[in-house]
Design a protein around this motif. Structure first.
Motif, PDB file in Angstrom:
ATOM      1  N   GLN A  65       0.830  -1.207   0.000  1.00 48.27           N
ATOM      2  CA  GLN A  65       0.000   0.000   0.000  1.00 48.27           C
ATOM      3  C   GLN A  65       0.865   1.257   0.000  1.00 48.27           C
ATOM      4  O   GLN A  65       0.582   2.227  -0.717  1.00 48.27           O
ATOM      5  N   ALA A  66       1.939   1.232   0.797  1.00 41.22           N
ATOM      6  CA  ALA A  66       2.810   2.406   0.880  1.00 41.22           C
ATOM      7  C   ALA A  66       3.544   2.638  -0.437  1.00 41.22           C
ATOM      8  O   ALA A  66       3.689   3.784  -0.879  1.00 41.22           O
ATOM      9  N   PHE A  67       4.023   1.568  -1.075  1.00 43.33           N
ATOM     10  CA  PHE A  67       4.726   1.711  -2.352  1.00 43.33           C
ATOM     11  C   PHE A  67       3.820   2.335  -3.410  1.00 43.33           C
ATOM     12  O   PHE A  67       4.232   3.250  -4.136  1.00 43.33           O
ATOM     13  N   VAL A  68       2.604   1.830  -3.515  1.00 43.61           N
ATOM     14  CA  VAL A  68       1.684   2.356  -4.523  1.00 43.61           C
ATOM     15  C   VAL A  68       1.366   3.819  -4.228  1.00 43.61           C
ATOM     16  O   VAL A  68       1.317   4.659  -5.142  1.00 43.61           O
ATOM     17  N   ALA A  69       1.175   4.154  -2.962  1.00 42.22           N
ATOM     18  CA  ALA A  69       0.868   5.534  -2.603  1.00 42.22           C
ATOM     19  C   ALA A  69       2.014   6.472  -2.978  1.00 42.22           C
ATOM     20  O   ALA A  69       1.791   7.559  -3.535  1.00 42.22           O
ATOM     21  N   ILE A  70       3.248   6.064  -2.685  1.00 41.65           N
ATOM     22  CA  ILE A  70       4.403   6.910  -3.017  1.00 41.65           C
ATOM     23  C   ILE A  70       4.512   7.100  -4.520  1.00 41.65           C
ATOM     24  O   ILE A  70       4.718   8.222  -5.007  1.00 41.65           O
ATOM     25  N   ARG A  71       4.364   6.007  -5.269  1.00 39.81           N
ATOM     26  CA  ARG A  71       4.536   6.082  -6.718  1.00 39.81           C
ATOM     27  C   ARG A  71       3.411   6.852  -7.404  1.00 39.81           C
ATOM     28  O   ARG A  71       3.567   7.261  -8.559  1.00 39.81           O
ATOM     29  N   THR A  72       2.307   7.053  -6.722  1.00 42.68           N
ATOM     30  CA  THR A  72       1.207   7.821  -7.298  1.00 42.68           C
ATOM     31  C   THR A  72       1.088   9.194  -6.646  1.00 42.68           C
ATOM     32  O   THR A  72       0.049   9.866  -6.771  1.00 42.68           O
ATOM     33  N   GLY A  73       2.153   9.618  -5.949  1.00 44.70           N
ATOM     34  CA  GLY A  73       2.214  10.965  -5.405  1.00 44.70           C
ATOM     35  C   GLY A  73       1.388  11.205  -4.170  1.00 44.70           C
ATOM     36  O   GLY A  73       1.014  12.347  -3.887  1.00 44.70           O
ATOM     37  N   GLN A  74       1.121  10.148  -3.411  1.00 41.52           N
ATOM     38  CA  GLN A  74       0.276  10.284  -2.227  1.00 41.52           C
ATOM     39  C   GLN A  74       0.915   9.545  -1.049  1.00 41.52           C
ATOM     40  O   GLN A  74       0.350   8.580  -0.524  1.00 41.52           O
ATOM     41  N   ALA A  75       2.092   9.961  -0.630  1.00 40.96           N
ATOM     42  CA  ALA A  75       2.793   9.285   0.457  1.00 40.96           C
ATOM     43  C   ALA A  75       1.940   9.265   1.717  1.00 40.96           C
ATOM     44  O   ALA A  75       1.269  10.247   2.047  1.00 40.96           O
ATOM     45  N   ILE A  76       1.992   8.131   2.425  1.00 40.38           N
ATOM     46  CA  ILE A  76       1.128   7.920   3.584  1.00 40.38           C
ATOM     47  C   ILE A  76       1.930   7.307   4.726  1.00 40.38           C
ATOM     48  O   ILE A  76       3.055   6.833   4.539  1.00 40.38           O
ATOM     49  N   GLN A  77       1.340   7.333   5.920  1.00 32.28           N
ATOM     50  CA  GLN A  77       1.885   6.541   7.007  1.00 32.28           C
ATOM     51  C   GLN A  77       1.648   5.063   6.700  1.00 32.28           C
ATOM     52  O   GLN A  77       0.742   4.707   5.948  1.00 32.28           O
ATOM     53  N   LEU A  78       2.482   4.198   7.292  1.00 36.02           N
ATOM     54  CA  LEU A  78       2.394   2.771   6.983  1.00 36.02           C
ATOM     55  C   LEU A  78       1.060   2.219   7.498  1.00 36.02           C
ATOM     56  O   LEU A  78       0.808   2.225   8.700  1.00 36.02           O
ATOM     57  N   PRO A  79       0.202   1.726   6.590  1.00 35.25           N
ATOM     58  CA  PRO A  79      -1.132   1.284   7.012  1.00 35.25           C
ATOM     59  C   PRO A  79      -1.130  -0.153   7.519  1.00 35.25           C
ATOM     60  O   PRO A  79      -0.200  -0.926   7.256  1.00 35.25           O
ATOM     61  N   PRO A  80      -2.186  -0.543   8.228  1.00 35.36           N
ATOM     62  CA  PRO A  80      -2.313  -1.941   8.639  1.00 35.36           C
ATOM     63  C   PRO A  80      -2.428  -2.849   7.416  1.00 35.36           C
ATOM     64  O   PRO A  80      -2.854  -2.410   6.341  1.00 35.36           O
ATOM     65  N   PRO A  81      -2.059  -4.110   7.567  1.00 31.56           N
ATOM     66  CA  PRO A  81      -2.180  -5.038   6.430  1.00 31.56           C
ATOM     67  C   PRO A  81      -3.636  -5.358   6.128  1.00 31.56           C
ATOM     68  O   PRO A  81      -4.513  -5.241   6.998  1.00 31.56           O
ATOM     69  N   VAL A  82      -3.879  -5.752   4.900  1.00 34.15           N
ATOM     70  CA  VAL A  82      -5.222  -6.177   4.484  1.00 34.15           C
ATOM     71  C   VAL A  82      -5.093  -7.461   3.679  1.00 34.15           C
ATOM     72  O   VAL A  82      -4.097  -7.687   2.993  1.00 34.15           O
ATOM     73  N   ARG A  83      -6.089  -8.299   3.790  1.00 35.36           N
ATOM     74  CA  ARG A  83      -6.082  -9.556   3.042  1.00 35.36           C
ATOM     75  C   ARG A  83      -6.325  -9.300   1.557  1.00 35.36           C
ATOM     76  O   ARG A  83      -7.134  -8.461   1.167  1.00 35.36           O
ATOM     77  N   ASP A  84      -5.588 -10.036   0.729  1.00 35.99           N
ATOM     78  CA  ASP A  84      -5.793 -10.028  -0.724  1.00 35.99           C
ATOM     79  C   ASP A  84      -5.754  -8.628  -1.314  1.00 35.99           C
ATOM     80  O   ASP A  84      -6.540  -8.284  -2.206  1.00 35.99           O
ATOM     81  N   PHE A  85      -4.810  -7.813  -0.852  1.00 35.94           N
ATOM     82  CA  PHE A  85      -4.732  -6.426  -1.321  1.00 35.94           C
ATOM     83  C   PHE A  85      -4.525  -6.357  -2.828  1.00 35.94           C
ATOM     84  O   PHE A  85      -5.189  -5.577  -3.519  1.00 35.94           O
ATOM     85  N   ARG A  86      -3.623  -7.176  -3.353  1.00 35.16           N
ATOM     86  CA  ARG A  86      -3.302  -7.074  -4.775  1.00 35.16           C
ATOM     87  C   ARG A  86      -4.450  -7.526  -5.672  1.00 35.16           C
ATOM     88  O   ARG A  86      -4.547  -7.079  -6.825  1.00 35.16           O
ATOM     89  N   ALA A  87      -5.298  -8.385  -5.151  1.00 34.80           N
ATOM     90  CA  ALA A  87      -6.407  -8.886  -5.975  1.00 34.80           C
ATOM     91  C   ALA A  87      -7.346  -7.761  -6.397  1.00 34.80           C
ATOM     92  O   ALA A  87      -7.913  -7.790  -7.496  1.00 34.80           O
TER      93      ALA A  87
END
Length: 332
Positions: free
Chosen positions: A239-261
């Motif tokens: 989640q953090a990598f995608v946020a940074i690469r799309t210009g929306q840096a965030i605090q490290l979020p909790p994990p979620v199941r099946d995020f990539r799906a």
């Protein structure tokens, strides 16, 4: 025999604080020391809501004070943001406080966006292309050779090993020419990795610091008891990598199941590129993936990293990775 070290971005978790992130970093550094990691580095980033290592030299002092034997350093200091004399004084002070344990990795990226870079430097007159000259100036302060006409106090005579960091072939050429160890940021920018390794090894010139080339490669690790649990833990970093690469840096979020799906094509393409140099899974899976990466690259050392939301799960992950590295060393 491939060594192993740890890069900590000192993540601030969602709804967390910098104070808790720094306390977790000290705890992880003590854990890494017990696991036999060679070195524990933190990186200079600015204006990032999820990273607490902006005042890198201060954080290094905090971590060195919390440990007793492991080498602690910067991976790295972004030298265009600073006058070399200031860095010589800062790391000369750290060396005086913790002799023989402080290391200094140097990069030429800003570690920030354009707006933050201007706030750091007041102007943008400093030129990243002057990075080689800045490195030589810094070396001169530590050597106390009088070439600058200025004496760094503390700093003069400090035995602080320098490393060159990079994510392109520029750093590889400079590290080779100066005879310095080279750390490549393959944990987030792997595209030029193999070219950079080849250029560095082919052009290496022995120096007073190093008589043969030494390549350290960044490598993400997300390890747990099972492949599914590791993928779940890795979703925080995803989640953090995608946020940074799309210009929306965030605090490290909790994990979620099946995020990539549910991420979509663009997000998955970002992660496929960023995570090319990674191991995610059970102890057996991680050991296999690490061994394959070392065989492919011939790395002298891996700089393991991996942002995991829960501090205890992060410690366990690095413990599994350290065991895989020890087994790899025994097999060599």
């Amino acid at each position: 025999m491939t060594g192993y070290s740890l890069l900590d971005l000192v993540p601030i978790v969602q709804d967390g604080t910098a104070a808790s992130a720094l306390a977790n970093a000290a705890d992880l550094a003590r854990h890494a020391e017990g696991l036999g990691f060679n070195r524990y580095w933190v990186a200079e980033h600015h204006g990032m809501p999820g990273i607490a290592s902006a005042a890198t030299a201060v954080v290094i002092g905090h971590l060195a004070a919390a440990t007793s034997t492991i080498k602690v350093g910067a991976g790295g200091i972004m030298l265009p943001n600073h006058a070399p004399l200031v860095i010589a004084e800062q790391f000369g002070t750290l060396d005086a406080l913790f002799p023989g344990r402080i290391e200094l990795g140097l990069g030429r990226a800003p570690g920030s966006d354009h707006k933050v870079a201007r706030a750091l430097r007041r102007t943008l007159e400093s030129d990243p292309n002057a990075f080689p000259q800045d490195v030589l100036e810094l070396q001169s302060y530590f050597a106390d050779d009088g070439q600058t006409g200025i004496r760094a106090v503390p700093g003069a005579g400090a035995k602080v090993p320098l490393w060159i960091l990079g994510s392109s072939t520029f750093g590889a050429q400079l590290a080779a020419a100066l005879g310095l160890p080279y750390a490549f940021a393959s944990h987030f920018a792997p595209a030029a990795m193999m070219d950079a390794i080849a250029i560095y090894r082919a052009g290496f010139r022995p120096s007073a610091q190093l008589d043969r080339p030494h390549v350290m490669l960044g490598f993400n690790v997300f390890a747990a008891d099972s492949d599914n649990e590791a993928q779940y833990l890795a979703s925080s970093a995803h989640q953090a990598f995608v946020a940074i690469r799309t210009g929306q840096a965030i605090q490290l979020p909790p994990p979620v199941r099946d995020f990539r799906a549910g991420l979509g094509a663009q997000g998955n393409a970002i992660l496929n590129q960023v995570l090319e140099c990674s191991a995610t899974g059970s102890p057996a899976t991680v050991a296999h993936q690490i061994a394959a990466f070392v065989e492919r690259t011939g790395a002298d050392e891996l700089m393991l990293t991996g942002m995991i939301y829960d501090p205890e799960a992060r410690k366990k992950s690095f413990g599994i990775a350290a065991q895989a590295m020890r087994e790899l060393q025994l097999a060599a």
